[in-house]
Write a protein that holds these residues in place. Structure first.
Motif, PDB file in Angstrom:
ATOM      1  N   GLU A 166       0.830  -1.223   0.000  1.00 51.37           N
ATOM      2  CA  GLU A 166       0.000   0.000   0.000  1.00 51.37           C
ATOM      3  C   GLU A 166       0.854   1.257   0.000  1.00 51.37           C
ATOM      4  O   GLU A 166       0.434   2.314  -0.444  1.00 51.37           O
ATOM      5  CB  GLU A 166      -0.873   0.017   1.255  1.00 51.37           C
ATOM      6  CG  GLU A 166      -2.107  -0.820   1.102  1.00 51.37           C
ATOM      7  CD  GLU A 166      -2.936  -0.865   2.365  1.00 51.37           C
ATOM      8  OE1 GLU A 166      -2.661  -0.080   3.288  1.00 51.37           O
ATOM      9  OE2 GLU A 166      -3.853  -1.703   2.413  1.00 51.37           O
ATOM     10  N   VAL A 167       2.063   1.129   0.560  1.00 55.13           N
ATOM     11  CA  VAL A 167       2.901   2.335   0.685  1.00 55.13           C
ATOM     12  C   VAL A 167       3.984   2.395  -0.381  1.00 55.13           C
ATOM     13  O   VAL A 167       4.887   3.218  -0.316  1.00 55.13           O
ATOM     14  CB  VAL A 167       3.543   2.419   2.096  1.00 55.13           C
ATOM     15  CG1 VAL A 167       2.498   2.709   3.143  1.00 55.13           C
ATOM     16  CG2 VAL A 167       4.307   1.160   2.423  1.00 55.13           C
ATOM     17  N   GLY A 168       3.910   1.521  -1.348  1.00 53.89           N
ATOM     18  CA  GLY A 168       4.875   1.543  -2.454  1.00 53.89           C
ATOM     19  C   GLY A 168       6.120   0.731  -2.162  1.00 53.89           C
ATOM     20  O   GLY A 168       6.480   0.506  -1.008  1.00 53.89           O
ATOM     21  N   ILE A 169       6.774   0.289  -3.224  1.00 49.14           N
ATOM     22  CA  ILE A 169       7.963  -0.551  -3.098  1.00 49.14           C
ATOM     23  C   ILE A 169       9.211   0.325  -3.197  1.00 49.14           C
ATOM     24  O   ILE A 169       9.289   1.197  -4.064  1.00 49.14           O
ATOM     25  CB  ILE A 169       7.979  -1.616  -4.221  1.00 49.14           C
ATOM     26  CG1 ILE A 169       6.758  -2.541  -4.087  1.00 49.14           C
ATOM     27  CG2 ILE A 169       9.275  -2.412  -4.242  1.00 49.14           C
ATOM     28  CD1 ILE A 169       6.652  -3.302  -2.794  1.00 49.14           C
ATOM     29  N   GLU A 170      10.149   0.095  -2.313  1.00 46.06           N
ATOM     30  CA  GLU A 170      11.398   0.862  -2.352  1.00 46.06           C
ATOM     31  C   GLU A 170      12.414   0.209  -3.288  1.00 46.06           C
ATOM     32  O   GLU A 170      12.910   0.824  -4.195  1.00 46.06           O
ATOM     33  CB  GLU A 170      12.019   0.959  -0.953  1.00 46.06           C
ATOM     34  CG  GLU A 170      11.363   1.995  -0.066  1.00 46.06           C
ATOM     35  CD  GLU A 170      11.587   3.416  -0.543  1.00 46.06           C
ATOM     36  OE1 GLU A 170      12.744   3.795  -0.765  1.00 46.06           O
ATOM     37  OE2 GLU A 170      10.581   4.139  -0.716  1.00 46.06           O
ATOM     38  N   PHE A 171      12.736  -1.069  -3.013  1.00 51.34           N
ATOM     39  CA  PHE A 171      13.743  -1.740  -3.842  1.00 51.34           C
ATOM     40  C   PHE A 171      13.734  -3.254  -3.610  1.00 51.34           C
ATOM     41  O   PHE A 171      13.082  -3.746  -2.684  1.00 51.34           O
ATOM     42  CB  PHE A 171      15.150  -1.185  -3.548  1.00 51.34           C
ATOM     43  CG  PHE A 171      15.609  -1.387  -2.129  1.00 51.34           C
ATOM     44  CD1 PHE A 171      16.281  -2.544  -1.737  1.00 51.34           C
ATOM     45  CD2 PHE A 171      15.380  -0.396  -1.174  1.00 51.34           C
ATOM     46  CE1 PHE A 171      16.701  -2.713  -0.431  1.00 51.34           C
ATOM     47  CE2 PHE A 171      15.801  -0.565   0.140  1.00 51.34           C
ATOM     48  CZ  PHE A 171      16.453  -1.719   0.504  1.00 51.34           C
TER      49      PHE A 171
END
Ligand code: SAM
Length: 428
Positions: free
Chosen positions: A361-366
């Motif tokens: 939900e909060v987005g993927i970093e890496f």
């Protein structure tokens, strides 16, 4: 300062504070040429200075005459430039003796101590880092002294206490005028993965969640009356030597918290600290806290009944009300079918393309990739892959590949791929 005032114990006609010090030489330093009379007094072993210097002091009003007419030197407090700090500081009193500062954090340090350290080590505008922030004394003082600051603590309780303290200091508390020049700050809470907490070792989890709630965890695995910890109420002024009153905490991991759990807990609370129980009850405060992932209808009804019929409050708290919980990102790793090498497998092996896809939900970093995973330690060859696409060459044999994804809140998920390469590539 108090100590200085004790030492500089006299005042002259202009209200200047001073202390008097001898200007006579001791016997072992006797000097014949310094024995002379001054204002009807002749020291036995000599003065500490020549006559002209003594007269100069007198002219400056820096001589003090004792009842017996013996001259001494006046040392004024306003001319004292201080002394180098020793390695034991006794002039700063612990917080226990300075009631106005007390915030209730067990190991709280006095602001004056941090003020001295911060002033010694930094200038305005510098950044102060406290990675064991506790009750936030360091960052609160750094903020007052116009330093930038970063505070870190593993305990959500410590972060909340520090936040409240800063808000009060900056005048953001209710009923106070807000300081227009206060520097804004942000709070970043790490989120905890539900599954990780849920399936963590039971004792470790109980200790951890009690501490996150600001309580003291029971150190014995078989706790007192099945209780897992308590909240210690601060002592009243004047009763510092008594053990504070203790309000019990119980942690339950099962989802079926029913009526019987509540009733057993209530009688444990009564027995655990009778005084605290009676006091909490009389003040309409919870006599105890139960922490669980969720509560059944029976438990909720029994808590309501106790409140109505017996005026006893038991507070039910979900883990999520204490620590922020999030779902870890999901992760899927696909392999692109390797191109069969012309004429069979070459000695260098086969090149495989991987594509990792993840959602949060909060987005993927890496993504990170470990192509030689030993099943225990994740030691990635590729640490920061934003796209989630990798190619790697493998020789014939067994291979374990671990792929990790990290989301915007720092939560992780890992997928392990088992490959068998022997002319063909098999994923198990
Ligand atoms: C002794 S207290 C600090 C008190 C603080 N000096 C004050 O005056 O209020 C130590 C703090 O370190 C935190 N702590 C312990 N281990 C930690 C870790 N590995 N990472 C972050 N914080 C940690 C604890 O939660 C506790 O709040």
């Amino acid at each position: 300062m108090e100590e200085l005032l004790l030492r500089y114990d006299k005042e002259d006609e202009n209200k200047r504070r001073f202390k008097s010090e001898p200007i006579e030489l001791p016997r072992m330093m006797a000097r014949q040429n310094l024995i002379y009379e001054y204002k009807n007094y002749t020291p036995k072993y000599g003065w500490m200075m020549m006559r002209d210097k003594l007269e100069e002091l007198d002219k400056q009003g820096k001589l003090y005459f004792t009842k017996n007419g013996k001259p001494r030197r006046k040392n004024f407090l306003d001319e004292y430039s201080g002394s180098e700090a020793d390695n034991i500081w006794l002039d700063i009193t612990p917080v226990g003796q300075n009631q106005s500062e007390i915030i209730g954090y067990p190991t709280q340090k006095p602001e004056a101590l941090l003020e001295r350290i911060i002033k010694m080590a930094t200038n305005e505008g510098d950044t102060v880092l406290d990675c064991f922030m506790g009750g936030g004394t360091t960052i609160a003082v750094a903020d007052k002294l116009k330093r930038k600051w970063i505070g870190i603590d593993q305990s959500v309780h410590a972060v909340s206490v520090s936040e409240m303290r800063l808000n009060m200091q900056q005048g953001k508390a209710i009923g106070k005028t807000q300081d227009m020049f206060a520097t804004p700050f942000v709070k970043k809470l790490y989120k905890y993965d539900y599954d990780m907490l849920r399936y963590k070792d039971a004792f470790q989890f109980e200790t951890w969640i009690v501490e996150q709630f600001g309580g003291v965890a029971n150190t014995k695995q078989r706790g007192d009356l099945g209780l897992d910890g308590y909240i210690k109420q601060p002592n009243l002024a004047g009763f510092e030597n008594l053990q504070g009153l203790r309000t019990p905490i119980q942690v339950k991991r099962s989802d079926n918290i029913g009526r019987n759990v509540i009733d057993n807990f209530k009688s444990a609370c009564e027995r655990f600290d009778k005084l605290a129980y009676e006091k909490n009850k009389a003040e309409n405060k919870p006599v105890g806290f139960i922490i669980a992932f969720s509560f059944g209808k029976g438990a909720v009804q029994e808590v309501a009944r106790l409140k109505n019929d017996e005026k006893v409050i038991i507070k039910l708290l979900t883990v999520e009300e204490i620590v922020p919980i999030a779902k870890k990102p999901n992760l899927r790793v696909e392999m692109e079918a390797p191109q069969p090498p012309k004429g069979g497998e070459t000695p260098e092996g086969v090149t495989i393309n991987f594509v990792a896809t993840a959602e949060s939900e909060v987005g993927i970093e890496f993504f990170s990739w470990d192509f030689h995973y030993n099943g225990v330690d994740f030691t990635p060859e590729i640490m920061l892959d934003k796209a989630g696409k990798q190619s790697h060459q493998f020789k014939a044999g067994h291979h374990k590949i671990a792929v990790k994804v990290v989301d915007g809140e720092g939560l992780e998920n890992v997928e392990v791929i088992d490959l068998k390469i022997n002319g063909v590539v098999q994923r198990s």
